[in-house]
Scaffold this motif. Structure first.
Motif, PDB file in Angstrom:
ATOM      1  N   LYS A 136      -7.518  -4.964   2.501  1.00 44.53           N
ATOM      2  CA  LYS A 136      -6.045  -5.225   1.598  1.00 44.53           C
ATOM      3  C   LYS A 136      -6.275  -7.263   2.860  1.00 44.53           C
ATOM      4  O   LYS A 136      -4.241  -7.834   1.915  1.00 44.53           O
ATOM      5  CB  LYS A 136      -4.557  -4.901   2.510  1.00 44.53           C
ATOM      6  CG  LYS A 136      -4.872  -3.651   3.364  1.00 44.53           C
ATOM      7  CD  LYS A 136      -3.314  -3.512   3.040  1.00 44.53           C
ATOM      8  CE  LYS A 136      -2.995  -2.871   4.850  1.00 44.53           C
ATOM      9  NZ  LYS A 136      -3.380  -1.740   5.391  1.00 44.53           N
ATOM     10  N   ASP A 137      -5.902  -7.025   3.801  1.00 44.42           N
ATOM     11  CA  ASP A 137      -6.509  -8.350   4.686  1.00 44.42           C
ATOM     12  C   ASP A 137      -7.276  -9.180   4.116  1.00 44.42           C
ATOM     13  O   ASP A 137      -6.734 -10.756   4.474  1.00 44.42           O
ATOM     14  CB  ASP A 137      -6.351  -8.007   5.943  1.00 44.42           C
ATOM     15  CG  ASP A 137      -5.647  -7.047   5.969  1.00 44.42           C
ATOM     16  OD1 ASP A 137      -4.289  -7.009   5.954  1.00 44.42           O
ATOM     17  OD2 ASP A 137      -4.822  -6.185   7.344  1.00 44.42           O
ATOM     18  N   GLU A 180      -7.414   0.031  -5.085  1.00 41.72           N
ATOM     19  CA  GLU A 180      -6.446   1.770  -4.760  1.00 41.72           C
ATOM     20  C   GLU A 180      -7.468   2.845  -5.314  1.00 41.72           C
ATOM     21  O   GLU A 180      -7.399   3.578  -3.881  1.00 41.72           O
ATOM     22  CB  GLU A 180      -4.931   1.388  -5.120  1.00 41.72           C
ATOM     23  CG  GLU A 180      -4.395   2.116  -3.855  1.00 41.72           C
ATOM     24  CD  GLU A 180      -2.680   1.914  -4.776  1.00 41.72           C
ATOM     25  OE1 GLU A 180      -1.471   0.844  -4.330  1.00 41.72           O
ATOM     26  OE2 GLU A 180      -2.614   2.434  -5.533  1.00 41.72           O
ATOM     27  N   ASP A 220      -7.379  -0.279   1.890  1.00 46.63           N
ATOM     28  CA  ASP A 220      -7.228  -0.291   2.513  1.00 46.63           C
ATOM     29  C   ASP A 220      -7.769  -0.878   3.595  1.00 46.63           C
ATOM     30  O   ASP A 220      -7.746  -1.577   4.586  1.00 46.63           O
ATOM     31  CB  ASP A 220      -6.969   0.880   3.967  1.00 46.63           C
ATOM     32  CG  ASP A 220      -5.398   2.011   2.914  1.00 46.63           C
ATOM     33  OD1 ASP A 220      -5.434   1.486   2.133  1.00 46.63           O
ATOM     34  OD2 ASP A 220      -6.629   3.430   3.285  1.00 46.63           O
ATOM     35  N   GLU A 221      -9.523  -1.070   3.172  1.00 43.80           N
ATOM     36  CA  GLU A 221     -10.720  -2.274   4.299  1.00 43.80           C
ATOM     37  C   GLU A 221     -10.104  -3.377   3.432  1.00 43.80           C
ATOM     38  O   GLU A 221     -10.917  -4.204   4.951  1.00 43.80           O
ATOM     39  CB  GLU A 221     -11.840  -1.715   3.758  1.00 43.80           C
ATOM     40  CG  GLU A 221     -11.877  -0.176   4.445  1.00 43.80           C
ATOM     41  CD  GLU A 221     -13.157   0.878   3.001  1.00 43.80           C
ATOM     42  OE1 GLU A 221     -14.255   0.444   3.294  1.00 43.80           O
ATOM     43  OE2 GLU A 221     -12.999   1.581   3.075  1.00 43.80           O
ATOM     44  N   ASP A 238       1.108  -1.324   0.118  1.00 44.86           N
ATOM     45  CA  ASP A 238       0.302  -0.376  -0.601  1.00 44.86           C
ATOM     46  C   ASP A 238       0.891   1.208   0.094  1.00 44.86           C
ATOM     47  O   ASP A 238       2.425   1.198  -0.056  1.00 44.86           O
ATOM     48  CB  ASP A 238      -0.799  -0.154   0.565  1.00 44.86           C
ATOM     49  CG  ASP A 238      -0.511  -0.560   2.135  1.00 44.86           C
ATOM     50  OD1 ASP A 238      -0.667  -0.557   3.869  1.00 44.86           O
ATOM     51  OD2 ASP A 238      -0.009  -1.772   2.241  1.00 44.86           O
ATOM     52  N   TYR A 287      -4.612  -4.776  -7.656  1.00 47.77           N
ATOM     53  CA  TYR A 287      -4.271  -3.685  -5.974  1.00 47.77           C
ATOM     54  C   TYR A 287      -4.190  -2.391  -6.859  1.00 47.77           C
ATOM     55  O   TYR A 287      -5.213  -1.719  -6.123  1.00 47.77           O
ATOM     56  CB  TYR A 287      -3.010  -4.076  -5.728  1.00 47.77           C
ATOM     57  CG  TYR A 287      -2.502  -5.383  -4.935  1.00 47.77           C
ATOM     58  CD1 TYR A 287      -3.064  -5.119  -3.785  1.00 47.77           C
ATOM     59  CD2 TYR A 287      -2.275  -5.620  -5.663  1.00 47.77           C
ATOM     60  CE1 TYR A 287      -3.015  -6.829  -3.324  1.00 47.77           C
ATOM     61  CE2 TYR A 287      -2.299  -7.117  -4.501  1.00 47.77           C
ATOM     62  CZ  TYR A 287      -2.090  -7.009  -3.457  1.00 47.77           C
ATOM     63  OH  TYR A 287      -2.082  -8.729  -2.935  1.00 47.77           O
TER      64      TYR A 287
END
Lengths: 440, 462, 291
Positions: free
Chosen positions: C178-179, C169, C175-176, A5, C165
């Motif tokens: 990515k995991d 992005e 960010d919410e 990121d 990605y």
């Protein structure tokens, strides 16, 4: 998989590059699209072709069974042979050897058959059932004795096949193996004399089973199936409707109702032969009901059809809008009155449709009937739900197993009869549905 | 008195009871000031009286049907001479059958000993007596039932509620019949199966590689010989059902896809009912088709290719069974595919996917649970299918995975073991019930999983 | 055997259901539209569009341009044809059997409905986001990778990762999620699902994005996020958005077209439409007298 990121400078394809890459794959993708669609068309056509081949085979094999070859013989009802003491005692008349009459009539036409073997060949032309017809003629009116009558008598099944093959323009060689050169010559002479004719095969629709193909008919099996379906309908329709009413209108949601529901759905998918085992163990061995009786068959089929009727009836009840119920309850009807006076009449056509479809399924069922002894060889046409009988599909199974070639066409013809019944039942169901279907 | 006469009398009593009850209600009303003084409409009083006459009689009739035969049989057995009575169970069953046939007048065998005739006479007289007692009891019961109901009738009597409660119980009983059937199957089949397992160990049945039940037919060998290893049957069943699924799943699925995703409505309206005809054809017809048409064609084709093909090859039965299941698979897949929301397809089309890409990558994965459920139901159907294999598959239990050889199946063996002579207690006959139990359990599990999966899947998109 | 099939039928329904591409000699400005339907640097030009659904004439003689890097809002009461118009722009009406589309539709000067125009390519260039979020029943990663996979945009896994990605992005979702990229996309909240659908659309690298009431199924917070996103995306893409909410149109768009009963009544800069409409119907609508 790693997420970098914050890396805002990811490589992104330019629109031109994107277009180039999409273009590069297009040909391949369209080919696979065509192929996929082609598979679909193939599958649909395969299904339709299967159906056509199936019907083609059965009709092609079976249509000839609706006709039967008859030979015209000049039978001399010799009073000496039939009734030597001249008392016209019915018992004597019935016990007389009528085959002698046939034999002498044949000998008149073919006098040159001299040796024992040749005579046997000659007598083999005519069906063993011919004597029954002569006996009936005499029993009906004994005054015929002493006279000579020209009568159409059925040919034996091998001869029948040969005649049919010849009249269809074939050489008859493939069925000719079982008939001798002499018999062929005689048949040809009889044909030349106009003594052989293809007539409508009445026996096929009026007789019970027989070891002689030319005497075997579907009437016994049809009546057996009828009694069985009668029992099934009388039991499964009221019971199925009652169960559906309870489940839809009275039962409250609970684990118990869920169990009943799962049970019904599951029973609809239990192999039919298991119902046969149940019938054998419970109805025959425990209750001691007779084997081969349509009653037992009907009971087993009832258990099998019940889930179908319940599921259809529930759907029909569900389709009645709640406003009807509210209206009935609103003017002070009890819940029972509401159901029986208002909901049931509206749901009845749907329920009947379901019942007919269930009956059609039951009519085609044979595996459970094998278990409860309905495969016996039964000549007599059953007279009621307790007399031993067989059923149409089981009759088909029995004939399909018979070695005689003539049974091939009769099996196919019996299948056509069965399919005709199924067609009528399903058409009735469709008609009922379209006639009474209501959109709320 | 014959049963139909008895039923007629019962019906007449019930009818009379209805009118008497109604009459009684009306006369009560006259005494107390008009029909409004009654709690319910007069006809409900009639119904109540009729029920009073009907129910006890019916209950007795059912009980009688359940127990009289075994009681009579026990008496007949007890009357038999020592030698006959102490036969092994299997023989005793045959003897009893002969006696029943003799009693029914179906057998004129002069060679039978006098004991048989005596036993047959006893059997007949017992049945006669049983019928008379039943008739008397039923008539007495329905009269007293009616009397009891009659004396309860008062203007304030809540006849409608009582009648409705009775009706309600009838409805409940009808809905319980499904459960009773399931329990009946389980009990009756497993009862006989347990008797089988007392003679043949479960492990031998489940894991034995050799199946030849016919050798156990002679009385002096009961239970001691004959091989009951069912593995060849399981393998044969799997082989034929496997072929059937290999045929029906791709074709049925593609038909469903084509009809719901490609075909125009008119084609769909024509083709769908045509294919449903395939589902309505009785299995015995398929069996005939398999034996008469398909098997010779396969044999001929095999000869052309230089292959050895058995005349009752598994391939023929499997192919035809596959054809039979096609409409089943396609209609269940059709349901599953139609349950996928159109929005999914739109999303895929909007990204530029072709129709087949959309189907393969979006619609089918989304419909997968429903399709799997359908395939499981189809498998359960294939495993339990009887007539096709009875007519087109073999009898010899060969342990083989070769589709060109002849194999036998569980259902074929059940039919072969139970059709024909009926010695009800030999392991040969009981083995059929053990096989039936296996069949029931396996299909039950498949059905329950399948129905569960399908149901969950439907809920997902509702 | 395969040659029997006509290649052009592959995606579209059979021949007679294919919307006929009849170029109509349309006037530059449709007579019943107030304002200028043209735009400078137009990527999509539509002239004289008509759509029939069976007997229903759903779109009547509509002309409109969509310019690069602009957000154009299509507003109007329900049933006015705005969604129908939008669906014409990437030929989504092809999937509806009874739809018949006529008129001149051009993407970069190329006729969209011409026989040799490839609908797969067209839809790759004109993406669409729907009213109700419709993520595929796949993982988040696979949802975004779907378009790239079918079009063969990535030569290897690394490129595919890049595309996924990058798109997540740009859709502001990375960010919410990515995991939990392997979790099913249907497990996200409504707003996240809609952003996932946007990510899925931009992963194919389109030139135009069509949005059909993208926020009507979302709560106000999720709506605000999507509106921000539209703002950001307008730097790169031409966006046509159908909306029921006049406030939303006012917030996100630079131009607005007002539809009424299948016609465009008025087109103009958003401020003008909302503050000073020329046509009586437009005025009635934006002042809330009906709709």
């Amino acid at each position: 998989m790693m997420a970098n990121d914050g890396d805002r400078n990811r490589h992104q394809l330019s629109p031109e590059e994107t277009r180039r890459r999409v273009n590069a794959g297009l040909r391949r993708r369209y080919r696979s699209e065509q192929l996929f669609r082609f598979y679909g068309i193939c599958s649909v056509s395969l299904g339709v072709v299967f159906l056509l081949v199936l019907f083609g085979t059965i009709i092609g094999n079976g249509y000839s069974a609706f006709q039967q070859s008859f030979v015209r013989l000049d039978i001399h009802f010799d009073a000496e042979l039939v009734d030597p003491d001249g008392a016209r005692d019915p018992e004597v008349l019935s016990a007389a050897d009528y085959s002698l009459l046939v034999k002498s009539a044949l000998r008149e036409i073919v006098p040159e058959a001299g040796s024992r073997a040749e005579r046997r060949e000659l007598n083999g032309l005519v069906s063993a059932g011919a004597v029954f017809e002569l006996r009936e003629t005499v029993m009906a009116d004994a005054r015929i004795l002493g006279q000579t009558r020209s009568m159409w008598l059925p040919l034996a099944s091998e001869m029948d096949l040969w005649i049919k093959a010849r009249s269809a323009g074939e050489s008859g060689e493939d069925v000719g193996g079982r008939i001798s050169a002499n018999q062929r010559a005689w048949l040809e002479r009889l044909q030349a004399d106009d003594r052989i004719e293809l007539q409508f095969n009445k026996a096929f629709f009026s007789n019970g089973d027989s070891r002689e193909p030319e005497l075997a008919g579907v009437w016994g099996a049809t009546k057996g199936s009828f009694f069985m379906l009668l029992v099934t309908l009388l039991l499964s329709f009221p019971l199925g409707v009652a169960a559906a009413i309870y489940l839809e209108e009275f039962a409250r949601r609970s684990w118990w109702v869920d169990v009943v529901e799962v049970n019904i759905n599951n029973l609809a998918a239990v192999p039919s032969i298991v119902f046969g085992l149940l019938g054998l163990a419970v109805f025959i061995n425990f209750f001691g009901l007779p084997r081969s009786a349509p009653l037992v068959g009907g009971l087993v089929l009832t258990l099998m059809t019940l889930p179908v009727v319940i599921i259809a009836s529930r759907a029909a009840i569900k389709a009645v809008p709640p406003s009807v119920r509210e209206a009935a309850l609103g003017i002070g009807a009890s819940q029972m009155q509401m159901v029986f006076h208002h909901v049931l009449p509206l749901a009845l056509p749907g329920m009947l449709t379901g019942a007919i479809i269930g009956m059609a399924r039951a009519l085609g069922e044979s595996a459970p009937l094998l278990m409860i002894g309905m495969v016996a060889f039964i000549v007599d046409v059953p007279s009621g739900p307790m007399s031993p009988s067989t059923a149409l599909p089981v009759q088909i199974y029995l004939w399909a197993d018979s070695p005689e070639r003539a049974f091939v066409e009769r099996t196919s013809a019996a299948i056509m009869v069965l399919l005709a019944f199924l067609l009528v039942m399903n058409a009735t169901a469709v008609w009922l549905r379209s006639r009474f279907e209501r959109r709320w | 008195m014959r049963l139909p006469t008895l039923l007629l009398i019962l019906a007449a009593t019930v009818l009379a009871a209805y009118f008497l009850g109604r009459q009684r209600a009306l006369s009560l009303a006259r005494q107390t000031g008009g029909i409004r003084s009654l709690h319910s409409l007069p006809k409900y009083y009639g119904y109540y009286a009729a029920l009073g006459a009907l129910l006890p009689g019916i209950a007795l009739l059912l009980m009688w049907a359940a127990f009289s035969e075994s009681l009579i049989t026990a008496r007949v057995v007890a009357s038999l001479p020592e030698v006959l009575r102490n036969q092994p169970e299997a023989q005793l069953g045959l003897t009893l059958n002969d006696i029943r046939n003799l009693a029914g007048g179906q057998m004129y065998d002069e060679s039978r000993s006098a004991e048989f005739a005596v036993a047959a006479d006893l059997y007949n007289s017992l049945r006669d007596a049983s019928r008379k007692i039943l008739a008397g009891l039923i008539i007495a019961l329905s009269f007293s039932g009616f009397a009891l109901a009659w004396f309860q009738l008062r203007p304030q009597f809540r006849a409608r509620n009582r009648v409705e409660a009775a009706f309600r119980s009838v409805l409940v009983l009808a809905s319980l019949l499904a459960i009773v059937t399931t329990i009946g199957i389980l009990l009756s089949v497993s009862f006989e199966a347990l008797r089988f397992f007392r003679q043949v160990p479960v492990s031998e049945f489940l894991f034995g590689l050799n199946w030849s039940p016919q050798t156990a037919i002679r009385a002096d060998q009961v239970g001691s010989s004959g091989a009951f290893g069912a593995v060849p049957l399981f393998v044969g069943t799997l082989l034929i059902s496997g072929i059937a699924l290999l045929v029906s799943v791709p074709i049925g699925l593609m038909i469903a896809i084509y009809l719901s995703e490609y075909a125009r409505p008119r084609l769909r309206r024509i083709v769908k009912p045509v294919l449903e005809v395939l589902a309505g054809i009785p299995t015995v017809v398929y069996g005939y088709f398999a034996a008469l048409t398909v098997a010779p064609v396969i044999r001929l084709a095999g000869q052309q290719l230089g292959l050895e093909v058995a005349s009752e090859a598994a391939l023929g039965a499997g192919l035809v069974m596959g054809i039979m299941i096609i409409p089943f698979v396609s209609s269940l897949s059709d349901d599953a595919i139609n349950a996928v929301p159109q929005a999914m397809r739109d999303g895929s089309f909007a990204l530029g996917a072709t129709r087949s890409e959309t189907i393969k990558r979006v619609v089918l994965p989304a419909a997968l649970p429903g399709i799997v459920g359908g395939v499981l139901l189809a498998a359960s159907r294939a495993i339990g299918e009887t007539m096709i294999v009875v007519m087109a598959a073999g009898l010899s239990a060969r342990l083989s995975f070769n589709p060109l050889e002849s194999v036998t199946t569980v259902t074929v063996q059940i039919v072969t073991l139970l059709v024909g002579d009926q010695e009800f207690d030999s392991p040969k006959t009981l083995a059929a019930f053990a096989l039936g139990l296996m069949l029931f359990i396996v299909t039950l599990i498949l059905n329950i999983i399948a129905l569960h999966v399908v149901r969950r899947y439907r809920e997902q998109y509702e | 055997m395969l040659r029997m099939e006509k290649p052009q039928d592959v995606v579209a329904p059979p021949a007679d259901a294919v919307p006929a591409a009849t170029p109509v000699e349309a006037p530059r400005i449709a007579p019943d539209t107030v304002g200028d339907v043209t735009a400078r640097d137009a990527v999509i030009c539509v002239r004289g569009a008509n759509v029939h659904y069976g007997d229903k004439h759903a779109l009547i003689n509509v002309s409109l341009d969509v310019a690069r890097n602009e957000v154009i809002a299509l507003i109007g009461p329900s049933g006015c044809g705005k969604s129908t118009f939008l669906r014409c722009l990437n030929r989504m009406n092809d999937t509806i059997e009874s739809a018949r589309v006529t008129g001149d539709f051009r993407l970069d000067g190329q006729d969209m409905y011409a026989r040799d125009t490839d609908v797969v390519m067209l839809r790759a260039r004109v993406g669409m986001v729907f009213q109700k979020p419709n993520p595929f029943p796949k993982s988040i990663y696979e949802n975004v990778a779907y378009g790239a996979r079918i079009h063969g945009l990535a030569a290897n896994r690394a490129e595919l990762d890049d595309i996924v990605y990058g798109s997540l992005e740009r859709a502001g979702l990375i960010d919410e999620v990515k995991d939990r990229l392997d979790d099913p996309g249907t497990g996200l909240s409504g707003g996240q699902q809609q952003r996932l659908c946007i990510a899925r659309t931009i992963a194919v690298n389109p030139e135009v994005i069509l949005m059909d009431e993208p926020c009507s199924a979302l709560d106000p917070i999720a709506t605000a996020r999507i509106e921000d996103l539209i703002d950001e995306l307008s730097e790169k893409y031409a966006i046509a958005i159908v909306t029921h909410s006049m406030q939303q149109a006012a917030r996100v768009s630079s131009r607005t077209a007002y539809f009424h009963l299948g016609r465009i009544i008025e087109v103009g800069p958003t401020d003008k439409i909302f503050t000073n409409p020329s046509h009586k119907l437009t005025e009635d609508y934006v002042t809330g007298r009906f709709g």
